[in-house]
Design a protein around this motif. Structure first.
Motif, mmCIF file in Angstrom:
data_model
loop_
_atom_site.group_PDB
_atom_site.id
_atom_site.type_symbol
_atom_site.label_atom_id
_atom_site.label_comp_id
_atom_site.label_asym_id
_atom_site.label_seq_id
_atom_site.Cartn_x
_atom_site.Cartn_y
_atom_site.Cartn_z
ATOM 1 N N SER A 60 -37.949 35.371 -15.382
ATOM 2 C CA SER A 60 -39.166 35.932 -14.806
ATOM 3 C C SER A 60 -40.068 34.914 -14.104
ATOM 4 C CB SER A 60 -39.920 36.626 -15.969
ATOM 5 O OG SER A 60 -41.064 37.259 -15.566
ATOM 6 N N LEU A 61 -39.427 33.990 -13.376
ATOM 7 C CA LEU A 61 -40.215 33.036 -12.572
ATOM 8 C C LEU A 61 -40.745 33.753 -11.335
ATOM 9 C CD1 LEU A 61 -41.121 30.119 -11.846
ATOM 10 C CD2 LEU A 61 -38.896 29.862 -10.703
ATOM 11 N N TRP A 62 -42.020 33.645 -11.096
ATOM 12 C CA TRP A 62 -42.628 34.293 -9.906
ATOM 13 C C TRP A 62 -43.934 33.593 -9.547
ATOM 14 C CZ3 TRP A 62 -47.338 36.954 -9.113
ATOM 15 C CH2 TRP A 62 -47.436 37.630 -7.892
ATOM 16 N N LEU A 63 -44.128 33.379 -8.249
ATOM 17 C CA LEU A 63 -45.402 32.865 -7.718
ATOM 18 C C LEU A 63 -45.905 33.855 -6.694
ATOM 19 C CD1 LEU A 63 -46.905 30.045 -8.019
ATOM 20 C CD2 LEU A 63 -44.642 30.090 -9.016
ATOM 21 N N GLU A 64 -47.175 34.143 -6.681
ATOM 22 C CA GLU A 64 -47.665 35.024 -5.622
ATOM 23 C C GLU A 64 -47.451 34.304 -4.289
ATOM 24 O OE1 GLU A 64 -51.793 35.837 -6.660
ATOM 25 O OE2 GLU A 64 -52.455 34.297 -5.254
ATOM 26 N N ARG A 105 -47.080 29.822 -3.068
ATOM 27 C CA ARG A 105 -45.742 29.195 -3.024
ATOM 28 C C ARG A 105 -45.743 27.917 -2.194
ATOM 29 N NH1 ARG A 105 -42.451 34.959 -2.325
ATOM 30 N NH2 ARG A 105 -43.224 35.746 -4.325
ATOM 31 N N GLY A 106 -44.778 27.076 -2.475
ATOM 32 C CA GLY A 106 -44.603 25.873 -1.669
ATOM 33 C C GLY A 106 -45.497 24.710 -2.071
ATOM 34 N N HIS A 107 -46.082 24.773 -3.263
ATOM 35 C CA HIS A 107 -46.967 23.691 -3.725
ATOM 36 C C HIS A 107 -46.476 23.073 -5.037
ATOM 37 C CE1 HIS A 107 -50.009 24.570 -0.670
ATOM 38 N NE2 HIS A 107 -49.765 25.847 -0.923
ATOM 39 N N GLY A 108 -45.222 23.340 -5.375
ATOM 40 C CA GLY A 108 -44.670 22.721 -6.572
ATOM 41 C C GLY A 108 -45.014 23.432 -7.882
ATOM 42 N N LEU A 109 -45.649 24.608 -7.783
ATOM 43 C CA LEU A 109 -46.063 25.273 -9.028
ATOM 44 C C LEU A 109 -44.884 25.858 -9.797
ATOM 45 C CD1 LEU A 109 -49.408 27.016 -7.985
ATOM 46 C CD2 LEU A 109 -49.040 24.854 -9.182
ATOM 47 N N ASP A 118 -28.204 33.821 -3.554
ATOM 48 C CA ASP A 118 -28.791 33.460 -2.249
ATOM 49 C C ASP A 118 -30.267 33.065 -2.352
ATOM 50 O OD1 ASP A 118 -29.766 35.897 -2.958
ATOM 51 O OD2 ASP A 118 -29.426 36.859 -1.014
ATOM 52 N N ASN A 119 -30.771 32.864 -3.561
ATOM 53 C CA ASN A 119 -32.196 32.519 -3.720
ATOM 54 C C ASN A 119 -32.361 30.992 -3.619
ATOM 55 O OD1 ASN A 119 -34.878 32.262 -4.403
ATOM 56 N ND2 ASN A 119 -34.799 33.806 -6.031
ATOM 57 N N SER A 120 -32.419 30.514 -2.373
ATOM 58 C CA SER A 120 -32.398 29.063 -2.147
ATOM 59 C C SER A 120 -33.624 28.365 -2.718
ATOM 60 C CB SER A 120 -32.319 28.769 -0.655
ATOM 61 O OG SER A 120 -31.284 29.473 -0.077
HETATM 62 C C1 LIG Z 1 -38.723 30.933 -6.139
HETATM 63 C C2 LIG Z 1 -40.225 30.681 -6.214
HETATM 64 C C3 LIG Z 1 -40.680 30.895 -7.648
HETATM 65 C C4 LIG Z 1 -40.504 29.231 -5.779
HETATM 66 O O1 LIG Z 1 -41.889 29.018 -5.904
HETATM 67 P P1 LIG Z 1 -42.627 27.752 -5.244
HETATM 68 O O2 LIG Z 1 -43.947 27.587 -5.898
HETATM 69 O O3 LIG Z 1 -42.595 27.878 -3.775
HETATM 70 O O4 LIG Z 1 -41.669 26.591 -5.687
HETATM 71 P P2 LIG Z 1 -41.974 25.036 -5.607
HETATM 72 O O5 LIG Z 1 -43.073 24.792 -4.602
HETATM 73 O O6 LIG Z 1 -42.149 24.516 -6.996
HETATM 74 O O7 LIG Z 1 -40.606 24.462 -5.056
HETATM 75 C C5 LIG Z 1 -39.974 25.104 -4.032
HETATM 76 C C6 LIG Z 1 -38.883 24.172 -3.551
HETATM 77 O O8 LIG Z 1 -37.940 24.965 -2.852
HETATM 78 C C7 LIG Z 1 -37.894 24.521 -1.513
HETATM 79 N N1 LIG Z 1 -37.663 25.713 -0.725
HETATM 80 C C8 LIG Z 1 -38.564 26.659 -0.392
HETATM 81 N N2 LIG Z 1 -37.955 27.612 0.338
HETATM 82 C C9 LIG Z 1 -36.658 27.218 0.445
HETATM 83 C C10 LIG Z 1 -35.534 27.779 1.070
HETATM 84 N N3 LIG Z 1 -35.586 28.932 1.719
HETATM 85 N N4 LIG Z 1 -34.352 27.113 0.975
HETATM 86 C C11 LIG Z 1 -34.252 25.955 0.299
HETATM 87 N N5 LIG Z 1 -35.294 25.379 -0.332
HETATM 88 C C12 LIG Z 1 -36.478 26.018 -0.258
HETATM 89 C C13 LIG Z 1 -39.202 23.836 -1.255
HETATM 90 O O9 LIG Z 1 -39.097 22.902 -0.191
HETATM 91 C C14 LIG Z 1 -39.430 23.149 -2.592
HETATM 92 O O10 LIG Z 1 -38.630 22.007 -2.694
HETATM 93 P P3 LIG Z 1 -39.304 20.529 -2.702
HETATM 94 O O11 LIG Z 1 -40.219 20.511 -3.899
HETATM 95 O O12 LIG Z 1 -38.130 19.609 -2.846
HETATM 96 O O13 LIG Z 1 -40.025 20.438 -1.398
HETATM 97 C C15 LIG Z 1 -41.010 31.635 -5.280
HETATM 98 O O14 LIG Z 1 -40.473 31.551 -3.984
HETATM 99 C C16 LIG Z 1 -41.017 33.083 -5.734
HETATM 100 O O15 LIG Z 1 -41.860 33.491 -6.542
HETATM 101 N N6 LIG Z 1 -40.067 33.897 -5.222
HETATM 102 C C17 LIG Z 1 -39.970 35.303 -5.608
HETATM 103 C C18 LIG Z 1 -39.496 35.473 -7.048
HETATM 104 C C19 LIG Z 1 -38.215 34.714 -7.331
HETATM 105 O O16 LIG Z 1 -37.323 34.652 -6.497
HETATM 106 N N7 LIG Z 1 -38.130 34.141 -8.550
HETATM 107 C C20 LIG Z 1 -36.983 33.398 -9.008
HETATM 108 C C21 LIG Z 1 -36.076 34.297 -9.775
HETATM 109 S S1 LIG Z 1 -34.626 33.429 -10.342
#
Ligand SMILES: CC(C)(COP(=O)(O)OP(=O)(O)OC[C@H]1O[C@@H](n2cnc3c(N)ncnc32)[C@H](O)[C@@H]1OP(=O)(O)O)[C@@H](O)C(=O)NCCC(=O)NCCS
Length: 154
Positions: free
Chosen positions: A83-87, A91-95, A122-124
């Protein structure tokens, strides 16, 4: 972005948790999704029980929860993270990385040796987060359309 704080919710935070969790399910799957429909009917005792049984971490920004991850102990030595999720705006700030690290720390303190999770192949963005913390894919594991990742907790 102002400094965010990662914190664990307790039972008394159940209303905040319910709002965040339903927001996450809505944003991810929509309001016709089965899981959303189940949890939308949760009562206060249901939300409280979830917070008792599972460790729920949130990212707080300006006093507001903007992201979450959960973990529970599957066995004495194994934790499960989900249940990882960021609004979207957060996103994109390391949270996400900080949230998962908090869940892994929690598992370590409980004596777990591994942390396991499932994700869509496919969730990169999610994969980047998990791999940066040391999770690796478990080959030939999991249902069709999902990847199992595991960390041996350092
Ligand atoms: C997945 C998710 C939690 C990431 O949140 P976030 O706060 O952006 O993550 P972070 O900022 O900690 O790190 C993201 C990393 O992924 C990278 N990234 C972002 N989009 C990317 C993409 N499309 N392809 C590859 N890498 C990607 C970023 O560059 C960052 O890497 P870095 O720290 O080396 O620069 C967020 O996108 C989200 O809530 N998505 C919807 C719910 C979801 O998919 N949850 C996961 C279920 S398994």
């Amino acid at each position: 972005m102002p400094a965010a704080r990662i914190t664990r919710l307790t039972e008394s935070d159940w209303e905040q948790f319910a709002e965040l969790r339903l927001r996450a399910l809505t944003e991810t799957f929509g309001t016709t999704d089965t899981q959303y429909l189940i949890e939308a009917r949760f009562t206060a005792p249901d939300w409280r029980r979830r917070l008792r049984d599972h460790a729920q971490f949130v990212a707080m920004l300006d006093g507001r929860p903007v992201g979450m991850v959960a973990a529970y102990q599957e066995s004495a030595q194994a934790a499960y993270v989900y249940s990882l999720w960021l609004e979207p705006a957060a996103r994109g700030h390391g949270l996400a990385r900080r949230l998962v690290a908090a869940a892994v720390d929690w598992a370590r303190r409980r004596g777990a040796r591994t942390a396991t999770l499932r994700m869509a192949p496919d969730n990169s963005a999610a994969r980047t987060v998990y791999e940066s913390l040391g999770f690796t894919e478990v080959p030939n594991c999991g249902a069709t359309g999902e990847v199992v990742m595991r960390l041996t907790i350092p």
